[in-house]
Design a protein around this motif. Structure first.
Motif, PDB file in Angstrom:
ATOM      1  N   LYS A 130     -40.028  25.324  33.266  1.00 31.00           N
ATOM      2  CA  LYS A 130     -40.368  24.863  31.917  1.00 31.00           C
ATOM      3  C   LYS A 130     -40.922  23.437  31.957  1.00 31.00           C
ATOM      4  O   LYS A 130     -41.907  23.116  31.296  1.00 31.00           O
ATOM      5  CB  LYS A 130     -39.131  24.916  31.014  1.00 31.00           C
ATOM      6  CG  LYS A 130     -38.625  26.325  30.749  1.00 31.00           C
ATOM      7  CD  LYS A 130     -37.285  26.299  30.038  1.00 31.00           C
ATOM      8  CE  LYS A 130     -36.709  27.697  29.877  1.00 31.00           C
ATOM      9  NZ  LYS A 130     -35.330  27.682  29.323  1.00 31.00           N
ATOM     10  N   GLY A 149     -45.065  24.074  18.849  1.00 34.40           N
ATOM     11  CA  GLY A 149     -43.951  24.978  19.084  1.00 34.40           C
ATOM     12  C   GLY A 149     -44.411  26.413  19.224  1.00 34.40           C
ATOM     13  O   GLY A 149     -45.414  26.814  18.622  1.00 34.40           O
ATOM     14  N   SER A 150     -43.685  27.167  20.034  1.00 31.39           N
ATOM     15  CA  SER A 150     -44.027  28.576  20.239  1.00 31.39           C
ATOM     16  C   SER A 150     -42.817  29.480  20.085  1.00 31.39           C
ATOM     17  O   SER A 150     -42.856  30.637  20.488  1.00 31.39           O
ATOM     18  CB  SER A 150     -44.637  28.766  21.638  1.00 31.39           C
ATOM     19  OG  SER A 150     -43.728  28.337  22.641  1.00 31.39           O
ATOM     20  N   SER A 151     -41.730  28.953  19.529  1.00 29.77           N
ATOM     21  CA  SER A 151     -40.538  29.774  19.324  1.00 29.77           C
ATOM     22  C   SER A 151     -40.830  30.852  18.278  1.00 29.77           C
ATOM     23  O   SER A 151     -41.742  30.703  17.456  1.00 29.77           O
ATOM     24  CB  SER A 151     -39.371  28.898  18.850  1.00 29.77           C
ATOM     25  OG  SER A 151     -39.694  28.281  17.608  1.00 29.77           O
ATOM     26  N   PRO A 152     -40.068  31.952  18.298  1.00 31.80           N
ATOM     27  CA  PRO A 152     -40.292  33.017  17.295  1.00 31.80           C
ATOM     28  C   PRO A 152     -40.236  32.503  15.859  1.00 31.80           C
ATOM     29  O   PRO A 152     -41.034  32.924  15.021  1.00 31.80           O
ATOM     30  CB  PRO A 152     -39.158  34.008  17.587  1.00 31.80           C
ATOM     31  CG  PRO A 152     -38.852  33.809  19.039  1.00 31.80           C
ATOM     32  CD  PRO A 152     -39.052  32.339  19.296  1.00 31.80           C
ATOM     33  N   THR A 155     -43.499  30.717  15.166  1.00 25.78           N
ATOM     34  CA  THR A 155     -44.598  31.689  15.126  1.00 25.78           C
ATOM     35  C   THR A 155     -44.636  32.401  13.779  1.00 25.78           C
ATOM     36  O   THR A 155     -45.708  32.608  13.199  1.00 25.78           O
ATOM     37  CB  THR A 155     -44.456  32.713  16.269  1.00 25.78           C
ATOM     38  OG1 THR A 155     -44.439  32.019  17.524  1.00 25.78           O
ATOM     39  CG2 THR A 155     -45.604  33.698  16.264  1.00 25.78           C
ATOM     40  N   ARG A 321     -34.836  26.244  17.717  1.00 33.38           N
ATOM     41  CA  ARG A 321     -36.200  26.424  18.213  1.00 33.38           C
ATOM     42  C   ARG A 321     -36.311  26.465  19.738  1.00 33.38           C
ATOM     43  O   ARG A 321     -37.417  26.469  20.275  1.00 33.38           O
ATOM     44  CB  ARG A 321     -37.099  25.319  17.649  1.00 33.38           C
ATOM     45  CG  ARG A 321     -37.290  25.408  16.145  1.00 33.38           C
ATOM     46  CD  ARG A 321     -38.124  24.262  15.607  1.00 33.38           C
ATOM     47  NE  ARG A 321     -39.412  24.156  16.274  1.00 33.38           N
ATOM     48  CZ  ARG A 321     -40.304  23.219  16.000  1.00 33.38           C
ATOM     49  NH1 ARG A 321     -40.035  22.307  15.070  1.00 33.38           N
ATOM     50  NH2 ARG A 321     -41.451  23.175  16.634  1.00 33.38           N
ATOM     51  N   GLY A 322     -35.153  26.520  20.438  1.00 35.87           N
ATOM     52  CA  GLY A 322     -35.175  26.701  21.882  1.00 35.87           C
ATOM     53  C   GLY A 322     -35.971  25.634  22.606  1.00 35.87           C
ATOM     54  O   GLY A 322     -35.809  24.430  22.368  1.00 35.87           O
ATOM     55  N   THR A 323     -36.868  26.079  23.507  1.00 34.23           N
ATOM     56  CA  THR A 323     -37.603  25.136  24.355  1.00 34.23           C
ATOM     57  C   THR A 323     -38.714  24.400  23.601  1.00 34.23           C
ATOM     58  O   THR A 323     -39.404  23.572  24.200  1.00 34.23           O
ATOM     59  CB  THR A 323     -38.204  25.853  25.570  1.00 34.23           C
ATOM     60  OG1 THR A 323     -38.989  26.967  25.131  1.00 34.23           O
ATOM     61  CG2 THR A 323     -37.111  26.351  26.501  1.00 34.23           C
ATOM     62  N   ASP A 324     -38.893  24.675  22.312  1.00 34.80           N
ATOM     63  CA  ASP A 324     -39.778  23.823  21.505  1.00 34.80           C
ATOM     64  C   ASP A 324     -39.329  22.367  21.605  1.00 34.80           C
ATOM     65  O   ASP A 324     -40.145  21.442  21.514  1.00 34.80           O
ATOM     66  CB  ASP A 324     -39.753  24.244  20.031  1.00 34.80           C
ATOM     67  CG  ASP A 324     -40.583  25.489  19.765  1.00 34.80           C
ATOM     68  OD1 ASP A 324     -41.171  26.030  20.724  1.00 34.80           O
ATOM     69  OD2 ASP A 324     -40.631  25.920  18.605  1.00 34.80           O
ATOM     70  N   THR A 325     -38.012  22.168  21.790  1.00 33.60           N
ATOM     71  CA  THR A 325     -37.475  20.813  21.917  1.00 33.60           C
ATOM     72  C   THR A 325     -38.144  20.066  23.061  1.00 33.60           C
ATOM     73  O   THR A 325     -38.518  18.886  22.925  1.00 33.60           O
ATOM     74  CB  THR A 325     -35.954  20.859  22.152  1.00 33.60           C
ATOM     75  OG1 THR A 325     -35.332  21.521  21.043  1.00 33.60           O
ATOM     76  CG2 THR A 325     -35.373  19.460  22.294  1.00 33.60           C
TER      77      THR A 325
END
Length: 459
Positions: A130, A149-152, A155, A321-325
């Motif tokens: 990552k 950001g690309s988290s669900p 999106t 937001r997970g790995t958006d961070t």
């Protein structure tokens, strides 16, 4: 790799029996193990195939485990190596670590300890992947106007914005403080047919009640002591564009019917004026409050609520937001380093782990401030754990057990919420103000939910 696998493991030991024993156990634990009986064979395999971890003995015929570590560290530094060493051979284990090994385990192997070490190594490698993507720059990161950001959850938000932007429908943007509600409003404006017109933001909480009507609607010359000239209000300044009313939940109750009348009729009457002036703007509002609760408590007009809430957009908090961070953190590092002319290029793996584990009560705004601080303080080219505030370095998340994998034990989302709220209330020694702050709710919303759960003050 099988999506259900815990990871691909390459076992290297010149004793085939040991390889076979490890293979059987690791396969039962969900890993995909492969084994070779020499370091030379392992190096050839690593050239053509990808593994999450290499697990190697130290003392082998031919190339030793230490030499294998050095070769992998030089050619495939992304693959962590765990070495197996005889009990008491600490010096050789240290030598292997210096040669590039990630960790070591002692023989005879305790499989539970090995399993934990392997899982740490697999997680470390995934995190490195990552970070590698981020270190190549965020230009290829998922963007939507000024948002990253690309988290669900993001999106879905992008899709909603795309569908409503070209309409003239009133939009209410809801989300915690610091989630980027103004960025959403700007994105709606930029994708609308009004994009060539002005985008005019106003923070309803920042303006004194006595000045709010004049700011929104304007005033005539001589309307009050300091009104030395006629002034066009923000409604007219936003003509043919978008007016963004931020923190609409803070709007004084006395001002709400005047705003409702303006929205219903498409006209404003400047303070001290005797004529109404038509306007042509799109209204986007935002709040971090539970407006339905505000309506129930009599602090927000129900008719105004339904007038501004034709479409509601809910912004996810950063912790969801997970790995958006990490995407956002990397962008903030790049921006801060450029402004301060510092040679800081990214974030170290351990620091990235801390960022992912933290709950971010202040959301994106808090993350931006933390990264700016870290860039200013770090003596390195990458943000290290010690560059982060103590609250992030030492953060430990609390978990509430909900149920197992048996469908009969699973519970509805409302029950999950109920259990978690009661857990927080208990942890806060029944202090509802503290519990509400932890939960990100106002006290009235918490009381309403507790009443819904049948919990009284005496309980």
């Amino acid at each position: 790799m099988d999506p259900n696998s815990q990871g691909r493991i390459l076992i290297v030991d010149d004793e085939a029996n040991m390889c076979q024993l490890l293979e059987v156990d690791l396969r039962l634990r969900g890993y995909q193990p492969t084994w070779r009986t020499s370091a030379e064979e392992a190096l050839e395999l690593v050239k053509s195939e990808d593994f999450d971890v290499v697990l190697t003995d130290l003392r082998m015929r031919g190339l030793s485990g230490t030499e294998l570590c050095e070769r992998i560290a030089a050619n495939r530094p992304d693959i962590p190596v765990i070495v197996m060493t005889a009990f008491g051979s600490l010096e050789t284990a240290v030598a292997a670590i210096r040669a590039g090994a990630y960790d070591f385990v002692t023989k005879p192997i305790e499989m539970e300890i090995l399993a934990i070490t392997l899982q740490r190594a697999v997680t470390h490698r995934q995190l490195q992947e990552k970070i590698k993507v981020l270190s190549e720059g965020t230009e290829s990161t998922a963007h939507f106007e000024s948002m990253i950001g690309s988290s669900p959850a993001m999106t879905r938000l992008y899709d909603q914005i795309s569908r409503i932007a070209t309409t003239e429908t009133a939009v209410l943007v809801c989300g915690e403080s610091g989630t980027g509600k103004e960025l959403v409003a700007k994105s709606i404006h930029q994708r609308s047919r009004r994009s060539q017109g002005p985008f005019v933001p106003v923070n309803c909480a920042a303006l004194p009640e006595a000045l709010l009507e004049s700011e929104l609607f304007g005033h005539a010359k001589g309307a009050f002591t300091d009104a030395k000239a006629q002034r066009r209000g923000l409604f007219l300044q936003a003509e043919k564009g978008t007016l963004f009313l931020d923190e609409i939940g803070e709007l004084p109750l006395a001002m709400q019917p005047k705003l409702l009348r303006a929205l219903e009729e498409g006209r404003v009457r400047p303070v001290g004026g005797d004529q109404e002036v038509p306007f042509d703007v799109r209204i986007v509002t935002a709040t971090n409050r539970d407006l339905l609760t505000e309506v129930e408590e009599g602090r927000f007009r129900e008719d105004l609520f339904y007038r501004i809430n034709v479409i509601q957009l809910d912004l996810p908090p950063l912790r969801a937001r997970g790995t958006d961070t990490l995407m956002l953190a990397q962008r903030f590092v790049e921006q801060s380093a450029k402004r301060s002319q510092r040679n800081v290029t990214g974030i170290s793996d351990p620091a990235a782990e801390r960022l992912l584990n933290y709950s971010w009560p202040g959301n994106v705004r808090e993350l931006r401030n933390i990264m700016e601080r870290a860039v200013a303080l770090t003596p390195f080219d990458k943000i290290a754990v010690d560059d982060l505030p103590e609250k992030i370095r030492d953060y430990r998340s609390s978990q509430v057990f909900i149920g197992g994998d048996d469908p009969s034990e699973l519970v509805p989302m409302q029950e999950v919420e109920r259990r978690y709220i009661l857990h927080v209330l208990q942890a806060a020694d029944n202090n509802k103000s503290v519990a509400a702050q932890i939960l990100g709710l106002d006290r009235k919303t918490l009381y309403r939910k507790l009443k819904q759960y049948g919990v009284s003050d005496s309980d």
